[in-house]
Scaffold this motif. Structure first.
Motif, PDB file in Angstrom:
ATOM      1  N   GLU A  38       0.810  -1.221   0.000  1.00 15.98           N
ATOM      2  CA  GLU A  38       0.000   0.000   0.000  1.00 15.98           C
ATOM      3  C   GLU A  38       0.842   1.270   0.000  1.00 15.98           C
ATOM      4  O   GLU A  38       0.318   2.350  -0.189  1.00 15.98           O
ATOM      5  CB  GLU A  38      -0.939   0.012   1.208  1.00 15.98           C
ATOM      6  N   ARG A  39       2.119   1.136   0.194  1.00 15.08           N
ATOM      7  CA  ARG A  39       2.977   2.322   0.290  1.00 15.08           C
ATOM      8  C   ARG A  39       2.948   3.148  -0.990  1.00 15.08           C
ATOM      9  O   ARG A  39       2.829   4.369  -0.940  1.00 15.08           O
ATOM     10  CB  ARG A  39       4.412   1.923   0.626  1.00 15.08           C
ATOM     11  N   LYS A  40       3.037   2.505  -2.126  1.00 11.33           N
ATOM     12  CA  LYS A  40       3.042   3.235  -3.395  1.00 11.33           C
ATOM     13  C   LYS A  40       1.736   3.991  -3.590  1.00 11.33           C
ATOM     14  O   LYS A  40       1.723   5.117  -4.079  1.00 11.33           O
ATOM     15  CB  LYS A  40       3.299   2.285  -4.558  1.00 11.33           C
ATOM     16  N   LYS A  41       0.637   3.371  -3.201  1.00 10.46           N
ATOM     17  CA  LYS A  41      -0.671   4.021  -3.337  1.00 10.46           C
ATOM     18  C   LYS A  41      -0.721   5.313  -2.516  1.00 10.46           C
ATOM     19  O   LYS A  41      -1.154   6.351  -3.001  1.00 10.46           O
ATOM     20  CB  LYS A  41      -1.774   3.046  -2.881  1.00 10.46           C
ATOM     21  N   ILE A  42      -0.255   5.259  -1.285  1.00 14.22           N
ATOM     22  CA  ILE A  42      -0.289   6.432  -0.413  1.00 14.22           C
ATOM     23  C   ILE A  42       0.726   7.477  -0.875  1.00 14.22           C
ATOM     24  O   ILE A  42       0.436   8.680  -0.864  1.00 14.22           O
ATOM     25  CB  ILE A  42      -0.024   6.017   1.060  1.00 14.22           C
ATOM     26  N   GLU A  43       1.892   7.015  -1.290  1.00 12.23           N
ATOM     27  CA  GLU A  43       2.887   7.965  -1.802  1.00 12.23           C
ATOM     28  C   GLU A  43       2.352   8.699  -3.028  1.00 12.23           C
ATOM     29  O   GLU A  43       2.537   9.907  -3.175  1.00 12.23           O
ATOM     30  CB  GLU A  43       4.201   7.242  -2.116  1.00 12.23           C
ATOM     31  N   GLN A  44       1.636   7.980  -3.915  1.00 11.18           N
ATOM     32  CA  GLN A  44       1.046   8.623  -5.093  1.00 11.18           C
ATOM     33  C   GLN A  44      -0.067   9.589  -4.678  1.00 11.18           C
ATOM     34  O   GLN A  44      -0.166  10.690  -5.210  1.00 11.18           O
ATOM     35  CB  GLN A  44       0.497   7.585  -6.073  1.00 11.18           C
ATOM     36  N   ALA A  45      -0.878   9.207  -3.709  1.00  8.32           N
ATOM     37  CA  ALA A  45      -1.946  10.099  -3.221  1.00  8.32           C
ATOM     38  C   ALA A  45      -1.334  11.373  -2.644  1.00  8.32           C
ATOM     39  O   ALA A  45      -1.845  12.476  -2.863  1.00  8.32           O
ATOM     40  CB  ALA A  45      -2.795   9.392  -2.168  1.00  8.32           C
ATOM     41  N   TYR A  46      -0.225  11.231  -1.941  1.00  9.41           N
ATOM     42  CA  TYR A  46       0.456  12.401  -1.374  1.00  9.41           C
ATOM     43  C   TYR A  46       0.970  13.300  -2.504  1.00  9.41           C
ATOM     44  O   TYR A  46       0.772  14.517  -2.484  1.00  9.41           O
ATOM     45  CB  TYR A  46       1.609  11.957  -0.465  1.00  9.41           C
ATOM     46  N   ARG A  47       1.631  12.708  -3.497  1.00 12.38           N
ATOM     47  CA  ARG A  47       2.128  13.516  -4.625  1.00 12.38           C
ATOM     48  C   ARG A  47       0.980  14.204  -5.351  1.00 12.38           C
ATOM     49  O   ARG A  47       1.069  15.376  -5.716  1.00 12.38           O
ATOM     50  CB  ARG A  47       2.922  12.636  -5.596  1.00 12.38           C
ATOM     51  N   ASP A  48      -0.127  13.468  -5.547  1.00  9.00           N
ATOM     52  CA  ASP A  48      -1.293  14.061  -6.218  1.00  9.00           C
ATOM     53  C   ASP A  48      -1.837  15.231  -5.423  1.00  9.00           C
ATOM     54  O   ASP A  48      -2.184  16.273  -5.974  1.00  9.00           O
ATOM     55  CB  ASP A  48      -2.387  13.007  -6.417  1.00  9.00           C
ATOM     56  N   ARG A  49      -1.924  15.060  -4.102  1.00 13.06           N
ATOM     57  CA  ARG A  49      -2.452  16.134  -3.256  1.00 13.06           C
ATOM     58  C   ARG A  49      -1.553  17.373  -3.352  1.00 13.06           C
ATOM     59  O   ARG A  49      -2.020  18.487  -3.467  1.00 13.06           O
ATOM     60  CB  ARG A  49      -2.551  15.677  -1.805  1.00 13.06           C
ATOM     61  N   GLU A  60      -9.439   3.890   3.063  1.00 10.18           N
ATOM     62  CA  GLU A  60      -9.006   2.830   3.964  1.00 10.18           C
ATOM     63  C   GLU A  60      -7.613   2.365   3.596  1.00 10.18           C
ATOM     64  O   GLU A  60      -7.252   2.305   2.427  1.00 10.18           O
ATOM     65  CB  GLU A  60      -9.997   1.666   3.916  1.00 10.18           C
ATOM     66  N   ILE A  61      -6.859   2.053   4.631  1.00 10.44           N
ATOM     67  CA  ILE A  61      -5.501   1.555   4.476  1.00 10.44           C
ATOM     68  C   ILE A  61      -5.287   0.406   5.454  1.00 10.44           C
ATOM     69  O   ILE A  61      -6.144   0.135   6.297  1.00 10.44           O
ATOM     70  CB  ILE A  61      -4.445   2.657   4.762  1.00 10.44           C
ATOM     71  N   THR A  62      -4.147  -0.236   5.345  1.00 11.11           N
ATOM     72  CA  THR A  62      -3.748  -1.228   6.331  1.00 11.11           C
ATOM     73  C   THR A  62      -2.454  -0.746   6.956  1.00 11.11           C
ATOM     74  O   THR A  62      -1.439  -0.613   6.269  1.00 11.11           O
ATOM     75  CB  THR A  62      -3.553  -2.614   5.687  1.00 11.11           C
ATOM     76  N   LEU A  63      -2.514  -0.431   8.241  1.00 14.33           N
ATOM     77  CA  LEU A  63      -1.315  -0.035   8.978  1.00 14.33           C
ATOM     78  C   LEU A  63      -0.529  -1.279   9.365  1.00 14.33           C
ATOM     79  O   LEU A  63      -1.120  -2.329   9.631  1.00 14.33           O
ATOM     80  CB  LEU A  63      -1.689   0.708  10.255  1.00 14.33           C
ATOM     81  N   GLN A  64       0.754  -1.139   9.410  1.00 17.34           N
ATOM     82  CA  GLN A  64       1.594  -2.214   9.911  1.00 17.34           C
ATOM     83  C   GLN A  64       2.280  -1.717  11.170  1.00 17.34           C
ATOM     84  O   GLN A  64       3.076  -0.790  11.121  1.00 17.34           O
ATOM     85  CB  GLN A  64       2.613  -2.645   8.867  1.00 17.34           C
TER      86      GLN A  64
END
Length: 184
Positions: A38-49, A60-64
């Protein structure tokens, strides 16, 4: 609070949820606390934002956790000014109890479907507005999906409620009412 992808402030609840101490998390990339896929998804969302593209505010995400335990979580993020810099204010809610309850509900429904399907009787639940709320597997196999349908449409193929329908009388009297209907 996240700046340039790094955690710059967190409250004690986030530290408890993540299993890391506050000191360990400060300066950590937020994506490091996610499961690897899920890291790439969140990193892309951050860049998009940061580039002004629309991204969901709630997802929704899955924390580790530090110990490797995975936790389903809901993230609510919004851009704010923090210490003179554009930042993400992120609120994270643990969904573990919710997921457990959803699983228990699915399992209970599966058991109910099994029992009602085994009886062969054709069980259904209709609300006061004639909406079909549930049909057992026997009805579903014979008549298909009931979602968004009125009972008279679903069972009878009619455009209005059936004359002699027992539903209004049963709701009014709160008593069992027996009636016979004939399906085509």
């Amino acid at each position: 609070i996240i700046q340039d992808g790094r955690i710059v402030y967190l409250n004690p609840s986030m530290a408890r949820l993540s299993g890391y101490t506050s000191d360990e998390q400060l300066g950590m990339f937020f994506a490091e606390s996610l499961v690897p896929d899920e890291r790439k998804k969140i990193e892309q969302a951050y860049r998009d934002r940061m580039t002004g593209k629309h991204v969901p505010q709630v997802y929704e995400i899955t924390l580790q956790r530090k110990d490797g335990t995975r936790i389903p979580a809901e993230v609510n993020a919004t851009v704010i000014e923090y210490m003179g810099k554009s930042s993400d204010f992120v609120y994270i809610r643990d969904l573990s109890d919710r997921r457990k309850a959803e699983k228990e509900i699915r399992e209970a429904k599966d058991r109910l479907d099994y029992v009602l399907g085994a009886t062969g009787t054709g069980f259904d639940i209709i609300d006061e507005d004639y909406n079909v709320m549930y049909v057992d597997p026997n009805w579903a196999r014979s008549l298909g999906d009931y979602a968004g349908r009125k009972c008279y449409e679903y069972f009878m193929g009619a455009k209005r409620k059936c004359s002699g329908c027992a539903i209004p009388q049963a709701l009014k009297t709160q008593q069992k009412v027996i009636s016979e209907e004939y399906l085509e």
